[in-house]
Design an enzyme around this catalytic site. Structure first.
Site, PDB file in Angstrom:
ATOM      1  N   LYS A   1     -20.602 -42.175  26.476  1.00 39.12           N
ATOM      2  CA  LYS A   1     -20.830 -42.961  27.692  1.00 39.12           C
ATOM      3  C   LYS A   1     -22.328 -43.185  27.855  1.00 39.12           C
ATOM      4  O   LYS A   1     -23.076 -42.250  28.147  1.00 39.12           O
ATOM      5  CB  LYS A   1     -20.289 -42.226  28.910  1.00 39.12           C
ATOM      6  CG  LYS A   1     -20.422 -43.062  30.148  1.00 39.12           C
ATOM      7  CD  LYS A   1     -20.600 -42.220  31.384  1.00 39.12           C
ATOM      8  CE  LYS A   1     -21.107 -43.058  32.526  1.00 39.12           C
ATOM      9  NZ  LYS A   1     -22.372 -43.731  32.257  1.00 39.12           N
TER      10      LYS A   1
ATOM     11  N   GLU B   1     -27.602 -30.135  29.168  1.00 44.05           N
ATOM     12  CA  GLU B   1     -29.069 -30.116  29.108  1.00 44.05           C
ATOM     13  C   GLU B   1     -29.538 -30.828  30.367  1.00 44.05           C
ATOM     14  O   GLU B   1     -29.341 -32.036  30.504  1.00 44.05           O
ATOM     15  CB  GLU B   1     -29.576 -30.902  27.909  1.00 44.05           C
ATOM     16  CG  GLU B   1     -29.091 -30.394  26.572  1.00 44.05           C
ATOM     17  CD  GLU B   1     -29.441 -31.379  25.479  1.00 44.05           C
ATOM     18  OE1 GLU B   1     -28.571 -31.666  24.658  1.00 44.05           O
ATOM     19  OE2 GLU B   1     -30.578 -31.876  25.469  1.00 44.05           O
TER      20      GLU B   1
ATOM     21  N   CYS C   1     -37.343 -34.659  31.349  1.00 48.71           N
ATOM     22  CA  CYS C   1     -36.755 -33.405  31.821  1.00 48.71           C
ATOM     23  C   CYS C   1     -37.752 -32.261  31.727  1.00 48.71           C
ATOM     24  O   CYS C   1     -37.794 -31.391  32.577  1.00 48.71           O
ATOM     25  CB  CYS C   1     -35.505 -33.087  31.022  1.00 48.71           C
ATOM     26  SG  CYS C   1     -35.777 -33.041  29.241  1.00 48.71           S
TER      27      CYS C   1
ATOM     28  N   GLU D   1     -36.831 -31.560  41.614  1.00 45.90           N
ATOM     29  CA  GLU D   1     -37.213 -32.419  40.484  1.00 45.90           C
ATOM     30  C   GLU D   1     -37.453 -33.840  41.007  1.00 45.90           C
ATOM     31  O   GLU D   1     -36.526 -34.497  41.485  1.00 45.90           O
ATOM     32  CB  GLU D   1     -36.099 -32.425  39.428  1.00 45.90           C
ATOM     33  CG  GLU D   1     -36.518 -33.183  38.176  1.00 45.90           C
ATOM     34  CD  GLU D   1     -35.422 -33.262  37.111  1.00 45.90           C
ATOM     35  OE1 GLU D   1     -34.243 -33.436  37.472  1.00 45.90           O
ATOM     36  OE2 GLU D   1     -35.771 -33.169  35.916  1.00 45.90           O
TER      37      GLU D   1
END
Ligand code: NAD
Length: 482
Positions: A178, A252, A288, A390
């Site tokens: 996806k 992750e 990330c 974040e």
């Protein structure tokens, strides 16, 4: 509108329009304009793709390793032959800068992932043998799971798609992938080229929204492994959805990584190290592993802030295709709203060191782009939202510290545990730091450097980390008595 490129799903080796007939707009982050349309697929397309992957699995997994390796090398050729086209689609999709050294995944380089996976097929997927007694032998076999669902985030679409799909199929699995809804065209074009090489059903791609495609995919009983890179909140939803079938998951996820500079560090390396690659010029901070909490020992605080500001002033924000550009736009209006919201919070709760501006005036020639300038705040309070959440943009916070113990305590005071950086010349400190820091990856006097041969770690809200091709195999034990 009608002459926009229209992409299709790749299901069972064929390019297929979505069952619903509906499409999503792909927005160019540098202009804000629609530049392509991608399928808005749903459960019907997901079921067709999983069905194709399930049917392709017996023959693909039964191929000898050398047979799979032969296909994988041919996939690597796609990136050698179509590098310019795929790089252009990646730049249009996510707006990362064309400047080679700073593009997270220059398409040509991705051939390496497929070549490497071909080698792993041959060499790495091996079992163990353990004698039990003179007449009894224990052996293990590493076997594929079956159908793997691969869910990809927007910030490195082609790199993530290739790293997941190459390892999964090298190990003998088949895949339903996806792409991220914000940046699907590069992956879907790659899928078109893939369909000319791989047997039908080995890699399928279904584009659409997370709720419409991702959710039915991870709930599907024929999916036996989920590999997802993205945010912790999405991972939590996926893990709940996967619970009914007890499907194995690898996640992750995000980070809020500390990058710690001690007074004994080589500041000529540390200042650019913490300022550019660690945060601002890697995908405009949408990384990330971004080192977005910068801990600086007090004796060098003023000097580091001065150096960092001088370096940040050299960053050229602009058109991703301009070779002078070192930092592109954010991906989308929602991400722009989120990041600029944090900038406003930062202005309230912390001291602005530099930056803080955003919007069309930063790049007047591209007024529709999602532009934010490199921004640095300073605070002594690691509990602030800009230090704990974040942001995923070019926004970092400096936190001064006095002692090593204090630095470690601040660094570990986070719900994330993806990466950390340490800048020092003291080897004993390096050893203590590697032992005491709670993060999956540790960089010392460098940042972001890695190789696929090294596991990519993660703990707490940063997920589980992963260990290369082994993640895509199940180990079976057999004990044979003679
Ligand atoms: P996201 O979590 O919003 O989306 C990731 C993917 O999950 C997308 O393809 C999305 O469509 C899909 N998804 C959404 N809802 C779903 C659902 N209910 N079921 C199944 N799939 C669903 O993340 P994003 O905004 O695309 O990417 C940014 C995040 O990814 C950041 O948190 C970043 O730190 C993280 N990231 C981590 C790594 C790493 O290696 N640790 C690498 C890159 C990005």
């Amino acid at each position: 509108m009608t002459d926009l490129p229209m992409y299709r799903n790749v299901i069972d080796g064929k390019l297929q329009a979505p069952a619903s007939g509906k499409y999503l707009d792909s927005i160019n982050p540098a202009t804000g304009e629609v530049w392509a349309r991608v399928p808005a697929s749903d459960r019907t397309d997901v079921e067709a793709a999983v069905d194709a992957a399930r049917k392709a699995f017996p023959a693909w997994s039964a191929l000898p390793a050398a047979g799979r390796a032969h296909y994988l090398r041919q996939v690597g050729d796609i990136f050698r032959k179509h590098s310019d086209e795929l790089t252009r689609l990646e730049l249009m999709g996510i707006g990362c800068q064309a400047r080679k050294s700073n593009v997270p995944t220059p398409a040509g380089g991705l051939s390496f992932l497929w070549d490497r996976a071909a080698g792993l097929t041959l060499d790495a997927v091996t079992g163990r043998s353990v004698p039990l007694d003179a007449n009894t032998m224990g052996i293990t076999r590493r076997e594929p799971y079956g159908v793997v669902a691969a869910i990809v985030p927007y910030n490195s679409p082609q790199g993530m798609a290739s790293s997941k799909a190459s390892l999964a199929i090298a190990a003998g699995n088949t895949v339903v992938l996806k792409p991220p809804e914000q940046a699907s065209p590069a992956i879907l074009r790659f899928g078109e080229l893939l369909a000319e090489i791989l047997p039908p059903g080995v890699v399928n791609m279904v584009s659409g929204l997370g709720a419409d495609v991702g959710d039915p995919l991870v709930r599907h009983p024929d999916v036996r492994k989920i590999t997802m890179t993205g945010s912790p909140d999405t991972a939590r939803m996926i893990q709940r959805a996967a619970a009914d079938n007890l499907t194995s998951c690898i996640f992750e996820l995000g980070g809020k990584s500390p990058n710690i500079v001690f007074a004994d560090a080589d500041l000529d390396r540390a200042a650019p190290g913490v300022t550019t690659q660690a945060i601002y010029t890697t995908n405009a901070g949408q990384a990330c592993v971004g080192g977005s909490r910068i801990l600086i020992q007090r004796p060098i605080l003023d000097e580091m802030l001065g150096r960092m500001e001088a370096i940040a002033k050299q960053i050229r924000i602009g058109d991703p295709f301009d070779p002078e550009t070192t930092m592109g736009p954010l991906i989308s209006q929602p991400q722009f709203d989120k990041v600029t919201g944090y900038i406003e919070i930062g202005k309230q709760e912390a001291q602005l060191v530099f930056g803080g501006r955003y919007g069309p005036e930063l790049v007047p020639s591209r007024p529709g782009g999602f532009w934010v300038e490199p921004t640095l705040f300073m605070t002594t309070n690691n509990a602030l939202r800009i230090c704990q959440e974040e942001i995923f943009g070019p926004v970092a916070a400096v936190i001064p510290f006095d002692t090593e113990e204090e630095a470690i305590a601040i660094a570990n005071d986070s719900r994330f545990g993806l990466a950390s950086g340490l800048w020092t010349r003291d080897l004993a400190r390096v050893n203590r730091f590697i032992r005491d820091i709670r993060s999956g990856n540790v960089w010392v006097n460098t940042y972001l450097q890695t190789r696929y041969e090294l596991p990519f770690g993660g703990i707490k809200d940063s997920g589980y980390g992963h260990d290369d091709i082994m993640e895509f195999t199940v180990e079976k034990t057999a004990v044979i008595a003679t």
